[in-house]
Design an enzyme around this catalytic site. Structure first.
Site, PDB file in Angstrom:
ATOM      1  CD  GLU A   1      -3.036  -1.240   2.659  1.00 21.28           C
ATOM      2  OE1 GLU A   1      -3.690  -1.514   2.886  1.00 21.28           O
ATOM      3  OE2 GLU A   1      -2.767  -0.167   3.475  1.00 21.28           O
ATOM      4  CB  CYS A   2      -0.188   4.420   0.382  1.00 26.00           C
ATOM      5  SG  CYS A   2       0.446   5.967  -0.005  1.00 26.00           S
ATOM      6  N   GLY A   3       3.509   3.688   0.586  1.00 30.37           N
ATOM      7  CA  GLY A   3       4.697   3.659   0.491  1.00 30.37           C
ATOM      8  C   GLY A   3       5.136   2.522   0.500  1.00 30.37           C
TER       9      GLY A   3
ATOM     10  CG  MET B   1       2.781   0.758  -5.479  1.00 29.09           C
ATOM     11  SD  MET B   1       1.363   0.795  -6.151  1.00 29.09           S
ATOM     12  CE  MET B   1       1.618   2.482  -5.443  1.00 29.09           C
TER      13      MET B   1
ATOM     14  CB  THR C   1      -3.747   0.252  -4.244  1.00 29.28           C
ATOM     15  OG1 THR C   1      -4.609   1.069  -4.622  1.00 29.28           O
ATOM     16  CG2 THR C   1      -3.563  -0.460  -3.166  1.00 29.28           C
TER      17      THR C   1
END
Length: 432
Positions: free
Chosen positions: A319-321, A323, A410
């Protein structure tokens, strides 16, 4: 029906000092021998770290949309059965957002202590207090506290401006010894704040001399039947990266995995620790990889073990960081490019302004999972998204969701208890 003294700490806007006051109040009652449970309104990872430090207990999120009304009710009822005091820190301004902190307070009958920054303000303080108290009749204002006060004389002017039907809870003076530092995603993480405990202790000491220090009235919370969830992850070992670079983890998400039967273990890429032996699935949460990019690039043991996990076809959810860590490279806001793991093709760039903000939801064959997004980076990749999330209150495009071999990645931070079946599928590597 469980009952417990409860209070929601809110303000007319962000920047009023809600976290400082909530942390100080939690520490004060903890020092008085009470068991304090603190919640944070809305999706947030940073404030809860500080509030957990102050209260000594994990801080869960409450949001009528993301967590759901039943989920919020269950969390509050469980807390009421165990605690001597429940504190809820609001988000933004009291009436901001849909749903708002006011909606939460009204739904569960929790009185509101309004924290108002009085910096560069005098008698207008009373007008703000009046507006907060009378804007919605279904929201009960317990009283108002003046923050960032310049002097005792200033405090008297503020108190005299408050209408007599609104309780004056006292004031806190402006002080750099109390103030909590901020960065682009909000407050600093608890472990990064110099003398955090001293700041919280000083706030607690200041609050001890105010009416806010008194226990609020008890609130009755309707008991909820325990959820009957299948042990769909029974026997699985799930590893999570957790350190200053990867720390955006909802406690409820970890609790769900354990309820589903998984064993959760942690490792630190910043400390160059390998993925724990016997790991079946890996979670790389959000955080601040851009602040630690050179250290991450030098963490060859962690990198090799994550690559080996991926090469073995074992599931990875990022997720986010998390990714960004999987990409070929990451460029910080100063333009410095650092190589990352290279497990996903593409590059990320940090920016000075927000690139994504708001509630998100993901459709699947198991139904909808709720969550949110908050990032300052953009991503360039040749990968074609498998699907997109959507925004529940907007026609704007949601976040892309990528699948590459055993990796699902994502920008959306999922609230997994909103859809346990989908959460289980993500960690099993199943189609969704």
């Amino acid at each position: 029906m469980p009952a417990c003294p409860a209070l929601l700490i809110a303000g007319p806007a962000s920047g009023q000092g809600k976290t400082t006051v909530t942390a100080g109040l939690a520490r004060l009652h903890r020092e008085r021998g009470r068991k304090v449970r603190v919640f944070k309104t809305g999706p947030d990872f940073l404030d809860p770290m500080i509030l957990e430090r102050a209260s000594g207990a994990p801080v869960q999120s409450l949001d009528l949309w993301m967590v759901g009304e039943d989920g919020c009710s269950r969390l509050l009822a469980e807390a009421a059965e165990q605690a001597d005091l429940i504190l809820i820190e609001g988000v933004m301004g009291l009436f901001d957002g849909t749903p708002s902190s006011a909606d939460l307070a009204a739904r569960f009958g929790v009185p509101v202590a309004a924290v108002i920054s009085a910096q560069a303000m005098a008698q207008t303080f009373g007008a703000l207090a009046f507006g907060l108290a009378h804007y919605r009749p279904d929201v009960s204002i317990y009283g108002v506290l003046a923050n960032h006060v310049g002097s005792e004389r200033h405090a008297r002017m503020l108190e005299e401006s408050v209408p007599k039907d609104i309780r004056w809870l006292g004031h806190l003076c402006r002080s750099d010894r109390i103030k909590l530092p901020e960065r682009h995603l909000g407050l600093h993480q608890a472990g990064e704040i110099i003398e955090l405990d001293a700041r919280i202790d000083l706030t607690a000491k200041s609050i001890a001399d105010t009416a806010l220090a008194e226990l609020p009235p008890p609130v009755f919370f309707e008991p909820q039947a325990p959820l009957a969830l299948p042990k769909s992850l029974d026997g699985m070992r799930i590893a999570m990266a957790r350190d200053a670079a990867f720390s955006f983890i909802f406690p409820a998400n970890v609790g769900l995995l354990e309820t589903l039967g998984a064993h959760v273990a942690y490792f630190s890429p910043l400390a160059d620790e390998p993925v724990p032996d016997g790991t079946d699935a890996l979670f790389l949460p959000g955080g601040y990889p851009e602040l630690h990019a050179p250290t991450l690039a030098a963490s060859t043991v962690s990198a090799a073990s994550i690559r080996a996990h991926a090469a073995a076809g074992k599931p990875i959810l990022a997720e986010c960081g998390g990714m960004l860590y999987l990409l070929d490279s990451l460029t910080d806001a100063a333009g410095v490019q650092t190589p990352m793991l290279g497990l996903l093709p593409g590059h990320a760039t940090m920016h000075e302004r927000l690139r994504g903000l708001g509630m998100q939801a993901l459709n699947s064959k198991y139904g909808v999972m709720t969550g949110h997004t908050f990032h300052y980076s953009s991503m360039a990749t040749d990968l074609v998204p498998e699907r997109h999330t959507y925004r529940p209150q907007s026609d704007a495009a949601g976040e892309p969701m990528f699948r590459e071999a055993s990796i699902v990645a994502t920008y959306m931070h999922g609230y997994w208890p909103s859809n346990p079946a989908l959460a289980a599928a993500l960690f099993k590597g199943s189609a969704f």
